[in-house]
Design a protein around this motif. Structure first.
Motif, PDB file in Angstrom:
ATOM      1  N   ASP A   1       0.917  -1.112   0.049  1.00 50.44           N
ATOM      2  CA  ASP A   1       0.062  -0.052   0.029  1.00 50.44           C
ATOM      3  C   ASP A   1       0.933   1.047   0.007  1.00 50.44           C
ATOM      4  O   ASP A   1       1.639   1.498   1.032  1.00 50.44           O
ATOM      5  CB  ASP A   1      -0.755  -0.164   1.078  1.00 50.44           C
ATOM      6  N   ALA A   2       0.662   1.940  -0.946  1.00 50.92           N
ATOM      7  CA  ALA A   2       1.653   3.128  -1.138  1.00 50.92           C
ATOM      8  C   ALA A   2       1.179   4.376  -0.365  1.00 50.92           C
ATOM      9  O   ALA A   2       1.909   5.386  -0.344  1.00 50.92           O
ATOM     10  CB  ALA A   2       1.355   3.752  -2.675  1.00 50.92           C
ATOM     11  N   GLY A   3       0.052   4.034   0.597  1.00 48.27           N
ATOM     12  CA  GLY A   3      -0.229   5.165   1.373  1.00 48.27           C
ATOM     13  C   GLY A   3      -1.328   6.301   0.959  1.00 48.27           C
ATOM     14  O   GLY A   3      -1.622   7.022   1.827  1.00 48.27           O
ATOM     15  N   LYS A   4      -1.475   6.158  -0.199  1.00 45.86           N
ATOM     16  CA  LYS A   4      -2.637   6.955  -0.677  1.00 45.86           C
ATOM     17  C   LYS A   4      -4.227   6.390  -0.098  1.00 45.86           C
ATOM     18  O   LYS A   4      -4.527   5.422  -0.086  1.00 45.86           O
ATOM     19  CB  LYS A   4      -2.720   7.059  -2.203  1.00 45.86           C
ATOM     20  N   ALA A   5      -5.238   7.464  -0.161  1.00 49.53           N
ATOM     21  CA  ALA A   5      -6.662   7.141   0.068  1.00 49.53           C
ATOM     22  C   ALA A   5      -7.090   6.206  -1.130  1.00 49.53           C
ATOM     23  O   ALA A   5      -6.749   6.464  -2.272  1.00 49.53           O
ATOM     24  CB  ALA A   5      -7.367   8.235   0.260  1.00 49.53           C
ATOM     25  N   ALA A   6      -7.834   5.331  -0.762  1.00 47.03           N
ATOM     26  CA  ALA A   6      -8.491   4.434  -1.663  1.00 47.03           C
ATOM     27  C   ALA A   6      -9.200   5.454  -2.802  1.00 47.03           C
ATOM     28  O   ALA A   6      -9.988   6.495  -2.521  1.00 47.03           O
ATOM     29  CB  ALA A   6      -9.476   3.399  -1.111  1.00 47.03           C
ATOM     30  N   CYS A   7      -9.315   5.147  -4.281  1.00 45.26           N
ATOM     31  CA  CYS A   7      -9.761   6.148  -4.952  1.00 45.26           C
ATOM     32  C   CYS A   7     -11.479   5.980  -5.276  1.00 45.26           C
ATOM     33  O   CYS A   7     -11.938   6.565  -5.947  1.00 45.26           O
ATOM     34  CB  CYS A   7      -9.315   5.762  -6.688  1.00 45.26           C
ATOM     35  N   GLY A   8     -11.941   4.834  -4.643  1.00 44.80           N
ATOM     36  CA  GLY A   8     -13.504   4.588  -4.555  1.00 44.80           C
ATOM     37  C   GLY A   8     -13.579   3.445  -3.852  1.00 44.80           C
ATOM     38  O   GLY A   8     -12.763   2.739  -3.440  1.00 44.80           O
ATOM     39  N   PRO A   9     -14.983   2.815  -3.691  1.00 41.24           N
ATOM     40  CA  PRO A   9     -15.272   1.736  -3.106  1.00 41.24           C
ATOM     41  C   PRO A   9     -14.984   0.364  -3.850  1.00 41.24           C
ATOM     42  O   PRO A   9     -14.402  -0.559  -3.466  1.00 41.24           O
ATOM     43  CB  PRO A   9     -16.840   1.648  -3.106  1.00 41.24           C
ATOM     44  N   ALA A  10     -14.688   0.453  -5.434  1.00 44.85           N
ATOM     45  CA  ALA A  10     -14.074  -0.647  -5.851  1.00 44.85           C
ATOM     46  C   ALA A  10     -12.529  -0.766  -6.031  1.00 44.85           C
ATOM     47  O   ALA A  10     -12.070  -1.668  -6.749  1.00 44.85           O
ATOM     48  CB  ALA A  10     -14.642  -0.586  -7.352  1.00 44.85           C
ATOM     49  N   CYS A  11     -11.839   0.422  -5.323  1.00 38.29           N
ATOM     50  CA  CYS A  11     -10.509   0.182  -5.256  1.00 38.29           C
ATOM     51  C   CYS A  11      -9.900  -1.167  -4.588  1.00 38.29           C
ATOM     52  O   CYS A  11     -10.015  -1.286  -3.411  1.00 38.29           O
ATOM     53  CB  CYS A  11     -10.015   1.542  -4.432  1.00 38.29           C
ATOM     54  N   ARG A  12      -9.260  -1.980  -5.483  1.00 35.62           N
ATOM     55  CA  ARG A  12      -8.604  -2.996  -4.740  1.00 35.62           C
ATOM     56  C   ARG A  12      -7.201  -3.273  -5.374  1.00 35.62           C
ATOM     57  O   ARG A  12      -6.967  -2.661  -6.400  1.00 35.62           O
ATOM     58  CB  ARG A  12      -9.335  -4.057  -5.055  1.00 35.62           C
TER      59      ARG A  12
END
Ligand code: SER
Length: 599
Positions: free
Chosen positions: A180-191
């Motif tokens: 995990d690069a530490g960014k926030a997920a871009c949306g609910p489908a981010c995986r």
């Protein structure tokens, strides 16, 4: 941690787990028509995944230079590269999932190794389908190591199955590791697998226990294998807390050189950043291809064409950021300087790399000026007919034939009151892209996954041909490439001029005499030094002390080679040269066949 330290630590770690460290292969596949370049660490090792014994044993580790150009038009974003390095550990019928996954986890998280926090790791596994079951074993191993279910993703074959490079060959489910690069997920489908830059894939453990057959079935292999691949650039980026591979030290000197030649800063704008990345990536790939043991030159065919595209695409983007003629020189030298310790072939070929890049850049300039003449002609005709929109097809022809960037066409058109049908251009471009993707993935029959009687015989015939060429033309003849399909062999070798009819007849006769003598073919394992001392021809400079196979054909030929070979030259049939032609400067190419042996 630098990439140099990462490579050393990786090989040391797997060395301590009983792995023999072997050297990587050339970027140009040997005896293999299924791909243009070595695209993964497993590629040169296919025969051993299929059960052929490897001279260095059942547990190996290595690093491998790879080139993949299927996604060349995506290069310029944060993670796509056309050249990359892979670190790999291999089990040929030895350990399997338990050890492979546990060692991956240990190397990633142990404080004495990479020291990533286990909380930052997500993994993916194969979900299962009608061909093969869900990978429950990998799931339970990850759980036992402390990875919670919420970070174990079971995905379909597109994501978690490593398939063969050709149509057939070894394959199996894999488990991929993401930091995990530490960014926030871009949306609910981010995986893991999402391209937003949150999840960085660093490693892939493939469990090769199937062979894909001609008719698309998956049959179990005799042995269960492990093929792992860790991406050096991506892992280095994560270790160094960088958001893109271009910010690691692997690219620093090249980016600096671009900044000082162009007077621009990479971070000026998104377009500048993209152009910098394209130039840096393509210059690095081109330097590695030109500096390979097999020394490819730009051309309109095969590997040479891919190289040409890389150089010209770099030159196009270089113009955008104001780089001047000769800009490749400092970039190529920065690549050689950064990699010479691990890839001495680059240092040995430095002047050739620099010269070929300069020559190709000059040729591209000429093509561009011819394109300009063509464009002016088209615009003149349009004006005469009162037309104001240049068709996408013509814009694409200018791009494809003359390397004329559509942005140039647009700019010049604007000055002349002519617009460009961009939509039509994009359509023509997409079509071309699909065709060239098919081209680069084109699978011929044959290749390293093919140990059929026909290809095996052609391997042996290639050794006879190599020896005969040296007897007739002289010992300067050195193998520059070999490519075998079920139907024919193709052999490239260094020789300054066209062969005469008489020379060709003599070579053919020598090979056929060796076949008529029914010479036995035998194999022994030796170190590279022993093989050389014994007079064997060896293509590559292997690592000191590395175990290799030496194939001896009667008293006729002795070569270091992976095999497989016929048992006796009597099995080969009649050898016939179909064609002798130039392959590139100073390199000739022979195509030959074997007529079925008379029974
Ligand atoms: N073959 C796999 C890959 O290239 C693991 O080495 O990702």
């Amino acid at each position: 941690m630098t990439a140099n330290e990462l490579r050393e630590m990786y090989l040391g770690f797997f060395g301590s787990k009983g792995h023999a460290i072997i050297s990587g292969a050339s970027l140009i596949p040997q005896n293999d028509p299924t791909v243009l370049f070595t695209t993964a660490g497993m590629h040169p090792l296919v025969p051993y995944l299929l059960g052929e014994p490897h001279p260095a044993g059942k547990r190996l580790a290595n690093r491998q230079k790879c080139v993949r150009t299927g996604d060349i038009d995506d290069v310029g974003d944060v993670s796509h590269l056309t050249f990359f390095e892979m670190l790999g550990n291999w089990s040929f019928g030895d350990y399997f999932k338990q050890e492979a996954i546990a060692w991956s986890f240990e190397f990633l998280t142990s404080k004495s190794c990479l020291g990533f926090s286990p909380d930052k790791l997500s993994v993916t596994v194969f979900r299962g389908n009608e061909s093969a079951p869900r990978d429950e074993e990998s799931i339970s191993i990850w759980k036992s190591l402390g990875i919670p279910e919420s970070r174990i993703y079971a995905l379909p074959m597109e994501d978690n199955w490593w398939g063969p490079a050709g149509k057939t060959g070894p394959c199996g489910p894999d488990t991929e590791m993401f930091v995990d690069a530490g960014k926030a997920a871009c949306g609910p489908a981010c995986r893991p697998g999402c391209r937003c830059g949150k999840y960085f894939e660093v490693w892939n453990d493939v469990f090769m226990q199937y062979n894909k057959t001609e008719d698309g079935r998956y049959e179990r292999l005799r042995q269960r294998n492990v093929d792992t691949g860790m991406g050096v650039e991506r892992t280095a980026a994560m270790l160094q807390g960088k958001a893109t591979v271009f910010e690691t030290e692997l690219f620093a000197a090249t980016i600096d050189a671009i900044e000082s030649s162009s007077g621009k800063r990479m971070t000026e704008s998104p377009e500048t950043a993209r152009a910098f990345r394209v130039v840096a990536d393509h210059a690095r790939s081109a330097a590695f291809i030109l500096g390979d043991e097999q020394g490819i030159s730009p051309s309109n065919l095969g590997q040479g064409y891919v190289l040409r595209r890389l150089v010209r695409r770099a030159a196009r983007f270089a113009k955008q950021i104001g780089l001047k003629d000769g800009f490749f020189d400092p970039l190529a030298r920065s690549v050689v300087a950064g990699y010479r310790r691990f890839y001495p072939e680059l240092a040995a070929n430095e002047e050739r790399i620099v010269k070929e890049l300069a020559d190709e850049e000059a040729k591209f300039e000429k093509t561009l000026s011819r394109g300009l003449v063509e464009l002016e002609k088209v615009m003149g005709q349009m004006k005469a007919h009162g037309q104001t929109s240049l068709s996408g097809r013509v814009a694409f022809r200018l791009y494809d034939t003359y390397g004329f960037p559509v942005e140039f066409t647009e700019e010049i058109g604007r000055e002349n009151g002519i617009g460009i049908d961009r939509e039509g251009f994009e359509k023509a471009f997409q079509k071309h892209r699909e065709v060239s993707k098919q081209g680069s993935d084109k699978a011929f029959k044959g290749g390293l996954a093919d140990a059929s009687v026909e290809t095996t015989r052609l391997h042996t015939a290639t050794h006879l041909l190599h020896r005969s060429l040296r007897m007739v033309l002289g010992e300067h003849v050195a193998q520059k490439g070999s490519n075998i399909t079920v139907e024919r062999l193709r052999f490239d070798f260094s020789h300054p001029q066209k062969m005469t009819e008489e020379e060709l007849r003599k070579v053919e006769a020598l090979v056929n005499e060796a076949i008529a003598k029914k010479l036995p073919v035998s194999m022994n394992v030796a170190t590279m030094e022993e093989a050389k001392a014994d007079g064997a021809t060896a293509l590559f400079t292997g690592k000191y002390g590395e175990q290799v196979k030496v194939y001896t054909i009667g008293d006729f030929s002795k070569e270091v080679c992976g095999g497989p070979h016929a048992r006796n030259t009597g099995e080969l049939g009649r050898f016939k040269i179909l064609k002798e032609e130039a392959s590139s400067a100073g390199v000739r190419r022979i195509r030959a066949v074997l007529a079925p042996p008379q029974v």
